[in-house]
Design an enzyme around this catalytic site. Structure first.
Site, mmCIF file in Angstrom:
data_model
loop_
_atom_site.group_PDB
_atom_site.id
_atom_site.type_symbol
_atom_site.label_atom_id
_atom_site.label_comp_id
_atom_site.label_asym_id
_atom_site.label_seq_id
_atom_site.Cartn_x
_atom_site.Cartn_y
_atom_site.Cartn_z
ATOM 1 N N LYS A 227 0.860 -1.124 0.230
ATOM 2 C CA LYS A 227 -0.038 0.039 -0.090
ATOM 3 C C LYS A 227 0.816 1.218 0.136
ATOM 4 O O LYS A 227 0.413 2.549 -0.148
ATOM 5 C CB LYS A 227 -0.807 0.012 1.151
ATOM 6 C CG LYS A 227 -1.899 -1.137 0.939
ATOM 7 C CD LYS A 227 -3.174 -1.022 1.706
ATOM 8 C CE LYS A 227 -4.281 -2.018 1.433
ATOM 9 N NZ LYS A 227 -3.962 -3.560 1.696
HETATM 10 C C1 LIG Z 1 -4.523 -4.495 1.252
HETATM 11 C C2 LIG Z 1 -3.707 -5.892 1.238
HETATM 12 C C3 LIG Z 1 -4.234 -6.962 0.454
HETATM 13 C C4 LIG Z 1 -5.419 -6.821 -0.619
HETATM 14 O O1 LIG Z 1 -5.172 -5.902 -1.629
HETATM 15 P P1 LIG Z 1 -6.503 -5.323 -2.704
HETATM 16 O O2 LIG Z 1 -5.861 -4.455 -3.625
HETATM 17 O O3 LIG Z 1 -7.386 -5.012 -1.519
HETATM 18 O O4 LIG Z 1 -6.939 -6.440 -3.344
HETATM 19 C C5 LIG Z 1 -3.303 -8.302 0.338
HETATM 20 N N1 LIG Z 1 -2.431 -8.124 1.022
HETATM 21 C C6 LIG Z 1 -1.812 -7.073 2.075
HETATM 22 C C7 LIG Z 1 -0.560 -7.443 2.913
HETATM 23 C C8 LIG Z 1 -2.793 -5.942 1.843
HETATM 24 O O5 LIG Z 1 -2.426 -5.148 2.617
#
Ligand SMILES: *Cc1c(COP(=O)(O)O)cnc(C)c1O
Length: 461
Positions: free
Chosen positions: A112
């Site tokens: 993220k």
């Molecule tokens: C947010 C997240 C996901 C999922 O990603 P999306 O874009 O919501 O499908 C998977 N793994 C981790 C570690 C995350 O923080």
């Protein structure tokens, strides 16, 4: 470049407006009116370039005249300067034709950061220009909140409040939210679970007086700016394995469908992607949908990959929009049916989704077992989300190189990793003092008026 709503009933916006708005007024999500394409030569020229150079080429066609080229280049450079790896998103080999894309070298150790760091820069530039000040409130089960605080801390025109469920995030996640010293970021530990935090956030956006009074803005995963920033690492990794002259496939640990949707956009732009594999944990609404054509809500069962524990996957609406060939009314009708529990995707749209995505799921045991096996056989300690990915990817290995996205660092989920592997993963040296830093957090009740008052008091300071 204009952005239109997936539900067809909101005004078209510029990139800057779509980014600052988040959700469209008709409840839809913004998508580009047309997806720009890159030529084979443009993609080939990315070979050997830095992540930042590739980022500029990939994202530039989407931003219109929101920023000048020089401004945009400088933002990209600042966004990724704090990463702990020069390649930003390095690719490591797991097996003869299976690769791991490490997306956890950012400041909060999850993918993220790629999007959040960049939109922090873009929000700041846009607000400086307009002279506005905004309040970002977010609800998090862990990763989004810490990434947002890290991206916006110390910025001049933004206050950030993050609601997280008291006692229900990992210690690393909590400390990443409670230890920033900048006075514009505020960690609020709320009584209740993640759904209560999300419901609180929704109430805040629905309260017009509060929303306008504090100039409320959101940075959740439906924000187009976040999706866009994630398109870049599909290009950088594919090119390092021979694209555009050679196809690659991707497996993506999926929750809200933001990350995998970015892969879909990369493919639309001309990147030769063979398979896009959606990997879910036991909360497998997306896998079931792709198997059956019926999208039906079930409750959430907490798992060891908590960032993928979702009941409804918000960005899936964007995929539906393309499956329905841009028919906003059809998407709006389906979303309306979702309120009463689910919907059946029409035959043509379902066929499109089947042709575009494949899927698989990993149970809790399969996830733990993948952590153990990949350490023993491949020398790689995986976080539980990435372990879901490699487990599902194994069913799709073949002649085309497979890239599985590693979405978080194992040290972010030490208990699950330790239980599966017997190893407690250490934090990277650059953040080894996380456990020694002072924490600053406000405990709040699940009470709208109390939280609204607290926010108004804090931003008046
Ligand atoms: C947010 C997240 C996901 C999922 O990603 P999306 O874009 O919501 O499908 C998977 N793994 C981790 C570690 C995350 O923080």
């Amino acid at each position: 470049m204009r952005y239109i709503s997936t539900r067809g009933g909101a005004p078209a916006l510029t990139f800057e407006q779509a980014m600052m708005t988040g959700l469209a007024t008709d409840g839809g999500l913004y998508v580009p009116e047309t997806v720009p394409t890159l030529t084979t030569d443009q993609i080939a020229a990315m070979a050997g370039q830095s992540y930042e150079q590739i980022a500029f080429t990939v994202m530039r066609p989407f931003i219109g005249d929101t920023f000048t080229d020089d401004e945009f280049r400088a933002m990209i450079d600042r966004a990724y300067a704090g990463f702990g790896h020069d390649a930003r998103a390095p690719l490591v080999q797991l097996a003869p034709n299976h690769f791991l894309l490490e997306l956890f070298h950012g400041p909060t150790l999850a993918f993220k950061d790629f999007a959040m760091q960049l939109i922090g820069q873009m929000f700041q530039a846009s607000l400086t220009r307009s002279g506005e000040r905004i309040t970002i409130v977010g609800a998090t089960s862990g990763d989004t909140g810490s990434a947002a605080m890290e991206a916006f801390r110390g910025l001049d025109n933004v206050d950030v409040f993050i609601l997280f469920p008291h006692g229900r995030v990992s210690e690393v996640q909590r400390r990443q939210m409670t230890t920033p010293v900048e006075s514009n970021v505020h960690a609020l530990a709320m009584d209740g679970d993640f759904d209560d935090c999300q419901a609180m956030l929704k109430d805040m956006f629905n309260d017009t007086a509060f929303r306008d009074g504090v100039r409320l803005a959101g940075v959740n995963s439906i924000n187009w700016g976040r999706v866009l920033a994630q398109v870049v690492y599909y290009f950088s990794s594919a090119v390092s394995l021979g694209a555009p002259h050679r196809e690659v496939s991707f497996t993506v640990p999926t929750g809200n469908f933001g990350d995998i949707f970015a892969g879909y956009i990369a493919k639309q732009m001309g990147l030769p992607i063979a398979d896009l594999v959606v990997a879910t944990n036991q909360n497998d609404i997306l896998h079931r949908t792709l198997e059956t054509g019926a999208y039906t809500k079930e409750g959430v069962t907490p798992s060891i990959s908590p960032s993928m524990d979702i009941q409804v996957s918000s960005n899936f609406e964007r995929a539906l929009f393309y499956a329905y060939d841009g028919d906003g009314a059809a998407v709006a009708a389906q979303m309306d049916d979702l309120k009463s529990g689910g919907f059946e995707i029409s035959q043509g749209a379902y066929q499109y989704l089947r042709d575009t995505f494949t899927s698989g799921r990993a149970s809790e045991e399969e996830t733990s077992s993948a952590i153990k096996t990949y350490l023993a056989k491949h020398g790689e300690l995986l976080c539980p989300h990435s372990a879901v990915g490699v487990h599902v990817a194994e069913d799709h290995l073949g002649a085309t190189p497979m890239i599985t996205l590693a979405t978080a660092h194992p040290a972010k989920f030490p208990d699950a990793v330790n239980a599966a592997s017997g190893i407690k993963p250490p934090l990277p040296p650059r953040m080894a003092d996380l456990y020694d830093r002072d924490e600053r957090v406000t405990r709040v009740a699940n009470d709208f008026d109390a939280i609204a008052t607290l926010i108004k008091e804090r931003i008046a300071l």
